[in-house]
Design a protein around this motif. Structure first.
Motif, PDB file in Angstrom:
ATOM      1  N   MET A 147      32.419   7.077  69.293  1.00 23.01           N
ATOM      2  CA  MET A 147      33.128   5.755  70.219  1.00 23.01           C
ATOM      3  C   MET A 147      34.630   5.834  69.906  1.00 23.01           C
ATOM      4  O   MET A 147      34.742   5.593  68.688  1.00 23.01           O
ATOM      5  N   ASN A 148      35.336   5.862  71.074  1.00 18.44           N
ATOM      6  CA  ASN A 148      36.622   6.612  70.473  1.00 18.44           C
ATOM      7  C   ASN A 148      37.435   4.774  70.843  1.00 18.44           C
ATOM      8  O   ASN A 148      36.464   3.809  71.889  1.00 18.44           O
ATOM      9  N   ILE A 149      38.299   3.990  71.343  1.00 17.65           N
ATOM     10  CA  ILE A 149      38.577   2.722  71.008  1.00 17.65           C
ATOM     11  C   ILE A 149      38.623   2.007  72.490  1.00 17.65           C
ATOM     12  O   ILE A 149      38.329   1.087  72.585  1.00 17.65           O
ATOM     13  N   GLU A 150      38.707   3.161  73.414  1.00 19.34           N
ATOM     14  CA  GLU A 150      39.509   3.206  74.448  1.00 19.34           C
ATOM     15  C   GLU A 150      37.852   3.391  75.489  1.00 19.34           C
ATOM     16  O   GLU A 150      37.631   2.044  76.302  1.00 19.34           O
ATOM     17  N   GLU A 151      36.586   3.647  75.054  1.00 19.30           N
ATOM     18  CA  GLU A 151      36.139   3.773  75.814  1.00 19.30           C
ATOM     19  C   GLU A 151      34.747   2.480  74.660  1.00 19.30           C
ATOM     20  O   GLU A 151      34.529   1.285  75.755  1.00 19.30           O
ATOM     21  N   LEU A 152      35.076   1.729  73.574  1.00 13.52           N
ATOM     22  CA  LEU A 152      34.834   0.165  72.915  1.00 13.52           C
ATOM     23  C   LEU A 152      35.787  -0.988  73.662  1.00 13.52           C
ATOM     24  O   LEU A 152      34.695  -1.566  74.683  1.00 13.52           O
ATOM     25  N   ARG A 153      36.490  -0.289  74.134  1.00 16.40           N
ATOM     26  CA  ARG A 153      37.588  -1.396  75.171  1.00 16.40           C
ATOM     27  C   ARG A 153      36.716  -0.957  76.394  1.00 16.40           C
ATOM     28  O   ARG A 153      36.485  -2.604  77.230  1.00 16.40           O
ATOM     29  N   GLU A 154      36.348  -0.875  77.268  1.00 15.57           N
ATOM     30  CA  GLU A 154      35.764  -0.516  78.149  1.00 15.57           C
ATOM     31  C   GLU A 154      34.388  -0.694  78.307  1.00 15.57           C
ATOM     32  O   GLU A 154      34.402  -1.963  78.922  1.00 15.57           O
ATOM     33  N   PHE A 155      34.215  -0.973  77.044  1.00 12.86           N
ATOM     34  CA  PHE A 155      31.981  -1.250  77.460  1.00 12.86           C
ATOM     35  C   PHE A 155      32.709  -2.982  77.187  1.00 12.86           C
ATOM     36  O   PHE A 155      32.195  -3.185  77.745  1.00 12.86           O
ATOM     37  N   CYS A 156      33.580  -3.555  76.355  1.00 11.17           N
ATOM     38  CA  CYS A 156      34.031  -5.028  76.372  1.00 11.17           C
ATOM     39  C   CYS A 156      34.251  -5.405  77.683  1.00 11.17           C
ATOM     40  O   CYS A 156      33.525  -6.413  77.704  1.00 11.17           O
ATOM     41  N   LEU A 157      35.031  -4.343  78.180  1.00 15.39           N
ATOM     42  CA  LEU A 157      35.867  -5.643  79.195  1.00 15.39           C
ATOM     43  C   LEU A 157      35.018  -5.772  80.591  1.00 15.39           C
ATOM     44  O   LEU A 157      35.471  -6.183  81.470  1.00 15.39           O
ATOM     45  N   GLN A 158      34.120  -5.070  80.425  1.00 10.84           N
ATOM     46  CA  GLN A 158      33.388  -5.141  81.625  1.00 10.84           C
ATOM     47  C   GLN A 158      31.978  -5.780  82.004  1.00 10.84           C
ATOM     48  O   GLN A 158      32.260  -6.133  82.628  1.00 10.84           O
ATOM     49  N   LYS A 159      32.184  -6.707  80.463  1.00 11.41           N
ATOM     50  CA  LYS A 159      31.576  -8.158  80.473  1.00 11.41           C
ATOM     51  C   LYS A 159      31.860  -9.079  81.252  1.00 11.41           C
ATOM     52  O   LYS A 159      32.923  -8.910  81.397  1.00 11.41           O
ATOM     53  N   LYS A 160      31.271 -10.082  81.332  1.00 12.21           N
ATOM     54  CA  LYS A 160      31.801 -11.303  82.360  1.00 12.21           C
ATOM     55  C   LYS A 160      32.622 -12.149  81.234  1.00 12.21           C
ATOM     56  O   LYS A 160      32.358 -12.064  80.557  1.00 12.21           O
ATOM     57  N   GLY A 161      34.073 -12.705  81.671  1.00 13.03           N
ATOM     58  CA  GLY A 161      34.144 -13.498  81.075  1.00 13.03           C
ATOM     59  C   GLY A 161      34.819 -13.105  79.851  1.00 13.03           C
ATOM     60  O   GLY A 161      35.219 -13.981  78.875  1.00 13.03           O
ATOM     61  N   ILE A 162      35.625 -11.826  79.778  1.00 11.77           N
ATOM     62  CA  ILE A 162      36.319 -11.178  78.570  1.00 11.77           C
ATOM     63  C   ILE A 162      37.681 -11.635  78.568  1.00 11.77           C
ATOM     64  O   ILE A 162      38.458 -11.011  79.748  1.00 11.77           O
ATOM     65  N   THR A 163      37.899 -12.294  77.045  1.00 13.37           N
ATOM     66  CA  THR A 163      39.184 -11.688  77.509  1.00 13.37           C
ATOM     67  C   THR A 163      39.588 -10.470  76.165  1.00 13.37           C
ATOM     68  O   THR A 163      39.237 -11.146  75.122  1.00 13.37           O
ATOM     69  N   GLU A 164      40.846 -10.430  75.854  1.00 15.30           N
ATOM     70  CA  GLU A 164      41.291  -9.777  75.081  1.00 15.30           C
ATOM     71  C   GLU A 164      42.908  -9.796  74.023  1.00 15.30           C
ATOM     72  O   GLU A 164      43.336 -10.549  74.840  1.00 15.30           O
ATOM     73  N   GLU A 165      42.807 -10.727  72.645  1.00 13.52           N
ATOM     74  CA  GLU A 165      44.480 -10.789  72.300  1.00 13.52           C
ATOM     75  C   GLU A 165      44.476 -11.235  71.183  1.00 13.52           C
ATOM     76  O   GLU A 165      43.362  -9.812  70.344  1.00 13.52           O
ATOM     77  N   PHE A 166      45.423 -10.789  70.436  1.00 14.36           N
ATOM     78  CA  PHE A 166      45.821 -10.652  69.377  1.00 14.36           C
ATOM     79  C   PHE A 166      46.433 -12.004  68.774  1.00 14.36           C
ATOM     80  O   PHE A 166      47.520 -12.263  68.026  1.00 14.36           O
ATOM     81  N   PRO A 167      45.176 -12.799  68.775  1.00 19.07           N
ATOM     82  CA  PRO A 167      45.349 -14.025  68.459  1.00 19.07           C
ATOM     83  C   PRO A 167      45.801 -14.313  65.903  1.00 19.07           C
ATOM     84  O   PRO A 167      46.214 -15.436  66.293  1.00 19.07           O
TER      85      PRO A 167
END
Length: 123
Positions: A1-21
């Motif tokens: 699993m590469n980083i883009e596959e990981l991102r896509e898997f996470c972002l397809q879920k409801k209520g998701i945000t990605e950030e660099f806090p």
């Protein structure tokens, strides 16, 4: 699993945000504002692909014992509730996705009634 596959898997879920806090290299995925997955991108790029996911405390211990080279307590994380999981090792992508789903579900279960209702109504 590469980083883009990981991102896509996470972002397809409801209520998701990605950030660099925390800094510019720690990518954090949140559901309704609550963390469920972290990725150290600087380590990912150097071949140390791993994610930090929430885990049921008893299951966390069991998984660390079963896969001591690939699942362990991560630095700076609460060892009772979080595991660091190596990606692209003996653990299949399906297993990694299972750990991500488990983390997401644990966080969703702890949301307030209002947050759960908001999440339910997201298209």
């Amino acid at each position: 699993m590469n980083i883009e596959e990981l991102r896509e898997f996470c972002l397809q879920k409801k209520g998701i945000t990605e950030e660099f806090p925390f800094n510019e290299t720690t990518l954090v995925f949140k559901v309704m504002g609550k963390m469920f997955l972290l990725v150290a991108l600087d380590k990912w790029e150097t071949g140390q692909q791993a994610i930090n996911v929430k885990c049921d405390p008893e299951k966390a211990i069991q998984l660390r014992e079963e896969f001591p080279d690939d699942i362990y307590v991560g630095p700076y994380m609460n060892k009772k509730h979080w595991n660091t999981v190596k990606v692209n090792t003996v653990l299949s992508d399906k297993k990694i996705q299972h750990f991500i789903n488990h983390s997401y579900e644990l966080v969703v279960a702890k949301l307030t009634k209002k947050q759960k209702e908001e999440l339910k109504n997201i298209n």
